[in-house]
Design an enzyme around this catalytic site. Structure first.
Site, PDB file in Angstrom:
ATOM      1  N   SER A  69      23.838  97.499  80.655  1.00 24.18           N
ATOM      2  CA  SER A  69      23.206  97.971  79.468  1.00 24.18           C
ATOM      3  C   SER A  69      22.981  99.688  79.677  1.00 24.18           C
ATOM      4  O   SER A  69      22.442 100.193  78.618  1.00 24.18           O
ATOM      5  CB  SER A  69      22.126  97.319  79.142  1.00 24.18           C
ATOM      6  OG  SER A  69      20.990  97.082  80.075  1.00 24.18           O
ATOM      7  N   HIS A  97      28.069  92.700  76.054  1.00 24.21           N
ATOM      8  CA  HIS A  97      26.837  92.952  76.408  1.00 24.21           C
ATOM      9  C   HIS A  97      25.861  92.018  75.505  1.00 24.21           C
ATOM     10  O   HIS A  97      26.068  91.836  74.288  1.00 24.21           O
ATOM     11  CB  HIS A  97      26.477  94.502  75.897  1.00 24.21           C
ATOM     12  CG  HIS A  97      24.969  94.842  76.025  1.00 24.21           C
ATOM     13  ND1 HIS A  97      23.992  95.346  75.332  1.00 24.21           N
ATOM     14  CD2 HIS A  97      24.174  94.651  77.425  1.00 24.21           C
ATOM     15  CE1 HIS A  97      22.995  95.525  75.793  1.00 24.21           C
ATOM     16  NE2 HIS A  97      23.079  95.064  77.014  1.00 24.21           N
ATOM     17  N   GLU A 110      27.700  92.716  71.796  1.00 18.51           N
ATOM     18  CA  GLU A 110      28.190  93.923  71.762  1.00 18.51           C
ATOM     19  C   GLU A 110      29.443  94.023  72.683  1.00 18.51           C
ATOM     20  O   GLU A 110      29.453  93.789  73.810  1.00 18.51           O
ATOM     21  CB  GLU A 110      27.405  95.250  72.332  1.00 18.51           C
ATOM     22  CG  GLU A 110      26.388  95.266  71.088  1.00 18.51           C
ATOM     23  CD  GLU A 110      25.183  96.403  71.619  1.00 18.51           C
ATOM     24  OE1 GLU A 110      24.432  97.270  70.864  1.00 18.51           O
ATOM     25  OE2 GLU A 110      24.939  96.486  72.838  1.00 18.51           O
ATOM     26  N   ASN A 157      20.442  99.001  71.855  1.00 20.19           N
ATOM     27  CA  ASN A 157      19.482  99.761  72.982  1.00 20.19           C
ATOM     28  C   ASN A 157      19.189 100.935  72.525  1.00 20.19           C
ATOM     29  O   ASN A 157      18.215 101.614  72.775  1.00 20.19           O
ATOM     30  CB  ASN A 157      20.002  99.469  74.516  1.00 20.19           C
ATOM     31  CG  ASN A 157      19.892  98.170  74.904  1.00 20.19           C
ATOM     32  OD1 ASN A 157      19.033  97.419  74.422  1.00 20.19           O
ATOM     33  ND2 ASN A 157      20.710  98.069  76.194  1.00 20.19           N
TER      34      ASN A 157
HETATM   35  N1  CAA Z   1      16.232  80.703  76.908  1.00 20.48           N
HETATM   36  C1  CAA Z   1      17.189  79.899  76.064  1.00 20.48           C
HETATM   37  N2  CAA Z   1      16.981  79.818  75.006  1.00 20.48           N
HETATM   38  C2  CAA Z   1      15.618  80.216  74.580  1.00 20.48           C
HETATM   39  C3  CAA Z   1      14.604  80.927  75.481  1.00 20.48           C
HETATM   40  C4  CAA Z   1      15.203  80.878  76.655  1.00 20.48           C
HETATM   41  N3  CAA Z   1      14.275  81.748  77.595  1.00 20.48           N
HETATM   42  N4  CAA Z   1      13.721  81.263  74.673  1.00 20.48           N
HETATM   43  C5  CAA Z   1      14.111  81.061  73.295  1.00 20.48           C
HETATM   44  N5  CAA Z   1      15.149  80.155  73.165  1.00 20.48           N
HETATM   45  C6  CAA Z   1      15.649  79.613  72.218  1.00 20.48           C
HETATM   46  C7  CAA Z   1      14.822  78.496  71.743  1.00 20.48           C
HETATM   47  O1  CAA Z   1      15.543  77.143  72.586  1.00 20.48           O
HETATM   48  C8  CAA Z   1      15.136  78.256  70.280  1.00 20.48           C
HETATM   49  O2  CAA Z   1      16.174  77.719  69.995  1.00 20.48           O
HETATM   50  P1  CAA Z   1      16.647  76.871  68.718  1.00 20.48           P
HETATM   51  O3  CAA Z   1      16.457  77.708  67.687  1.00 20.48           O
HETATM   52  O4  CAA Z   1      17.971  76.246  68.723  1.00 20.48           O
HETATM   53  O5  CAA Z   1      15.645  75.762  68.962  1.00 20.48           O
HETATM   54  C9  CAA Z   1      14.928  79.775  69.803  1.00 20.48           C
HETATM   55  O6  CAA Z   1      15.250  80.556  71.079  1.00 20.48           O
HETATM   56  C10 CAA Z   1      13.605  80.162  69.368  1.00 20.48           C
HETATM   57  O7  CAA Z   1      12.493  79.686  70.371  1.00 20.48           O
HETATM   58  P2  CAA Z   1      11.035  79.415  70.391  1.00 20.48           P
HETATM   59  O8  CAA Z   1      11.017  78.608  68.905  1.00 20.48           O
HETATM   60  O9  CAA Z   1      10.658  78.558  71.499  1.00 20.48           O
HETATM   61  O10 CAA Z   1      10.579  80.747  70.590  1.00 20.48           O
HETATM   62  P3  CAA Z   1      10.200  81.781  69.491  1.00 20.48           P
HETATM   63  O11 CAA Z   1      10.645  81.383  68.204  1.00 20.48           O
HETATM   64  O12 CAA Z   1       8.980  82.590  69.824  1.00 20.48           O
HETATM   65  O13 CAA Z   1      11.586  83.012  69.946  1.00 20.48           O
HETATM   66  C11 CAA Z   1      12.685  84.471  71.076  1.00 20.48           C
HETATM   67  C12 CAA Z   1      11.644  83.337  71.351  1.00 20.48           C
HETATM   68  C13 CAA Z   1      13.863  83.866  70.688  1.00 20.48           C
HETATM   69  C14 CAA Z   1      12.665  85.126  72.467  1.00 20.48           C
HETATM   70  C15 CAA Z   1      12.180  85.504  69.917  1.00 20.48           C
HETATM   71  O14 CAA Z   1      10.884  85.858  70.289  1.00 20.48           O
HETATM   72  C16 CAA Z   1      12.880  86.801  70.003  1.00 20.48           C
HETATM   73  O15 CAA Z   1      13.894  86.657  69.077  1.00 20.48           O
HETATM   74  N6  CAA Z   1      12.514  87.782  70.252  1.00 20.48           N
HETATM   75  C17 CAA Z   1      13.396  89.051  70.340  1.00 20.48           C
HETATM   76  C18 CAA Z   1      14.091  89.060  71.467  1.00 20.48           C
HETATM   77  C19 CAA Z   1      14.955  90.407  71.765  1.00 20.48           C
HETATM   78  O16 CAA Z   1      14.672  91.405  70.822  1.00 20.48           O
HETATM   79  N7  CAA Z   1      15.813  90.420  72.388  1.00 20.48           N
HETATM   80  C20 CAA Z   1      16.763  91.489  72.778  1.00 20.48           C
HETATM   81  C21 CAA Z   1      16.401  92.501  73.797  1.00 20.48           C
HETATM   82  S1  CAA Z   1      17.268  93.625  74.119  1.00 20.48           S
HETATM   83  C22 CAA Z   1      18.319  93.415  75.454  1.00 20.48           C
HETATM   84  O17 CAA Z   1      18.137  92.045  75.646  1.00 20.48           O
HETATM   85  C23 CAA Z   1      19.447  94.052  75.796  1.00 20.48           C
HETATM   86  C24 CAA Z   1      19.116  94.920  76.831  1.00 20.48           C
HETATM   87  O18 CAA Z   1      20.182  95.413  77.392  1.00 20.48           O
HETATM   88  C25 CAA Z   1      18.040  95.531  77.273  1.00 20.48           C
END
Ligand code: CAA
Length: 510
Positions: free
Chosen positions: A128, A149, A161, A199
């Site tokens: 990233s 990505h 990506e 990012n």
């Molecule tokens: N592993 C696998 N699946 C997961 C998980 C994990 N650690 N955490 C959550 N999930 C899945 C769940 O199984 C669930 O799937 P279903 O809808 O199919 O049942 C779904 O995600 C939603 O989970 P929850 O209801 O338990 O939890 P939530 O509604 O609080 O969602 C979240 C958790 C998906 C993390 C949500 O908070 C979210 O979308 N957050 C934003 C995350 C984000 O912005 N990510 C990008 C970061 S940038 C990056 O990663 C790039 C980089 O290079 C830095």
């Protein structure tokens, strides 16, 4: 060496190298798609931890009814954990590298892959923050190297990506695009520019949140609540930093700063300090929040609610509903402050200081500005309670107690233009417009990427259209005037759209 577009069905054996947070998620995802996975990690204890994370994630999917016991067991049976890189990659159709973000490590690994992989294997990196062109340039067949990505958590976030360099063969990009779809993801194409799409928009915004925390604009909880509730995001910026890893975000910022310069990508000193202290977030047990012990945030006692509150209404009617809620809670509401008044509420507008309204109302020590943020349907979502620096010490506590009594979801912010929500959001919208202006990505692709990569309810450019470009420009101008930071200068395309009244997402109806 590869030639022609390989179909996803021909990618049956995948090696994932590096079983950290991202690698274990990617290995899980690929195994669940029916492919065999060599899960490679040279550090034995990291291999065990990665496999434990993968098991836990599959168990979680089973307990949520998303996966049967049998499907979990079959997915696990398709994964071969190993610490032997050459043996692990020997038969791979595709290698996905997710090792630590250090160029010398990546280059030495890719040199090893040159020797150990089949000549027709595709080599993808999940980096990233590093230049994929530089990684590819050191390899024997740079045309087969591209970026793939994923977003954290990789099994859950729908975006990938697909990043091509000037050296990547078009058929490799095409194959990875098709494969991403086959894995149930939505691919968005990007070229090898620092931060790609997501990012470059997300990480400066996260860093901005750290700066607000560090400069005492609000508490960590209120910064998170302002954005999560105000924009409808799944989590606030400091919680998200903890999820991604502070070290990862710092590395991305440094790359952005190297490539683009300027103040927007200069890391907040607190971010570096937490990294130096190895407080990387969830993965190390503590970052902005402590994950090793339950939160005690709800334990503190609230201050007494004042018997009389002055609500200084203006012709816009912005505070009418709030005044009604206060009256309904049996608190006396008066239109002007009297000797009995414990709190004075004035309307707060993010492009102006509250201080001027506070002075005009008299009693500046007891004044709190209220910025009511409503949903499109007019439903109250959140109030920012804004305190000029001249406010007396106990006023914030009285305002918080009042908000709790009338069940108003509220955050407390210092009196700086943009307050919390608009300061963070509008600076990001400006970055998104800069990306459109530079011709790097379309408005539609940016919105899709932020929705699928970060769980935004709608993309930043659609939100910008809803907020009104002229309003966004006015708040950014006020932020620029107050801070002197050129990063908040509205980019020319935004200023132009504000003047002409154009929409960025006209085709989205927004
Ligand atoms: N592993 C696998 N699946 C997961 C998980 C994990 N650690 N955490 C959550 N999930 C899945 C769940 O199984 C669930 O799937 P279903 O809808 O199919 O049942 C779904 O995600 C939603 O989970 P929850 O209801 O338990 O939890 P939530 O509604 O609080 O969602 C979240 C958790 C998906 C993390 C949500 O908070 C979210 O979308 N957050 C934003 C995350 C984000 O912005 N990510 C990008 C970061 S940038 C990056 O990663 C790039 C980089 O290079 C830095």
């Amino acid at each position: 060496m590869t030639s022609g577009v390989t179909q996803p069905t021909d990618i049956r054996e995948v090696a994932v190298i590096g079983l950290g947070l991202m690698g274990s998620g990617i290995a899980e995802l690929v195994a669940r798609s029916g492919r065999r996975v060599d899960a490679i990690e040279i550090d034995r204890s990291a291999l065990d931890q990665g496999m434990a994370r993968l098991h836990a994630s599959l168990d979680r999917a089973v307990s949520r009814g998303k996966l049967t016991d049998t499907a979990r067991d079959e997915a696990l049976a398709r994964i071969r954990p190993t610490d032997d890189v050459p043996a692990g990659v020997a038969d791979a159709d595709l290698v996905i590298e997710a090792i630590p973000e250090r160029m010398e490590l990546k280059r030495s690994l890719f040199a090893q892959l040159d020797e150990a992989c089949r000549a027709d294997a595709i080599l993808a990196t999940n980096t990233s923050s590093l230049s994929i062109t530089e990684i590819a340039g050191g390899t024997r067949y740079p045309g087969r190297v591209a970026g793939l990505h994923f977003f954290n958590p990789a099994p859950a976030m729908k975006l990938v990506e697909v990043v091509s360099t000037v050296l990547t063969a078009p058929e490799i990009t095409e194959t990875l695009t098709l494969l991403s779809r086959d894995l149930g993801k939505t691919p968005v194409g990007a070229t090898d520019r620092a931060g790609f799409i997501v990012n470059a928009l997300l990480v400066p915004y996260l860093n901005h949140a750290v700066h607000l925390l560090e400069t005492g604009q609000a508490t960590r909880e209120d910064i998170d609540k302002a954005v999560a509730a105000g924009l409808g995001l799944p989590m606030g910026p400091l919680t998200l930093l903890d999820l991604i890893g502070l070290d990862t975000c710092l590395a991305v910022l440094e790359t952005l700063h190297d490539e683009f310069g300027g103040t927007r990508y200069r890391h907040a000193p607190l971010l570096r300090k937490l990294c130096d202290a190895r407080l990387f977030g969830r993965k190390s047990g503590r970052g902005f929040y402590d994950y090793r012990r339950p939160s005690t945030a709800a334990d503190h006692e609230l201050a007494p609610v004042p018997d009389e509150v002055a609500v200084i209404r203006d012709s816009s009617g912005l505070l009418d509903e709030l005044a009604d809620s206060i009256s309904a809670a049996d608190i006396r509401v008066v239109p002007e402050p009297s000797d009995q008044t414990g709190l004075v509420i004035v309307a707060a507008v993010p492009r102006h200081r509250v201080l001027d309204a506070a002075l005009a109302a008299g009693h500046p020590a007891d004044v709190v500005g209220a910025h009511i943020i409503e949903t499109l349907a007019g439903k109250l979502r959140l109030a920012e309670l804004v305190l000029p620096d001249v406010t007396a010490a106990g006023t914030a506590a009285k305002a918080a107690a009042l908000a709790a009594r009338i069940k108003l979801k509220a955050v407390i912010s210092r009196d700086r233009p943009g307050f919390l929500l608009e300061a963070l959001a509008y600076a990001q919208f400006n970055d998104a417009v800069r990306m459109v202006q530079d011709g790097y990505a379309s408005s539609a692709d940016i919105d899709t990427a932020m929705m699928l990569g970060c769980g935004y309810p709608c993309g930043p450019l659609q939100m910008l259209d809803e907020a009104g470009a002229a309003n966004v420009v006015a708040v950014l101008d006020a932020m620029h005037a107050a801070t002197g930071d050129p990063a908040f200068t509205p980019v020319p395309l935004l200023a132009e759209y504000a003047t002409a009244g154009n929409l960025f997402r006209a085709e989205a109806g927004g």
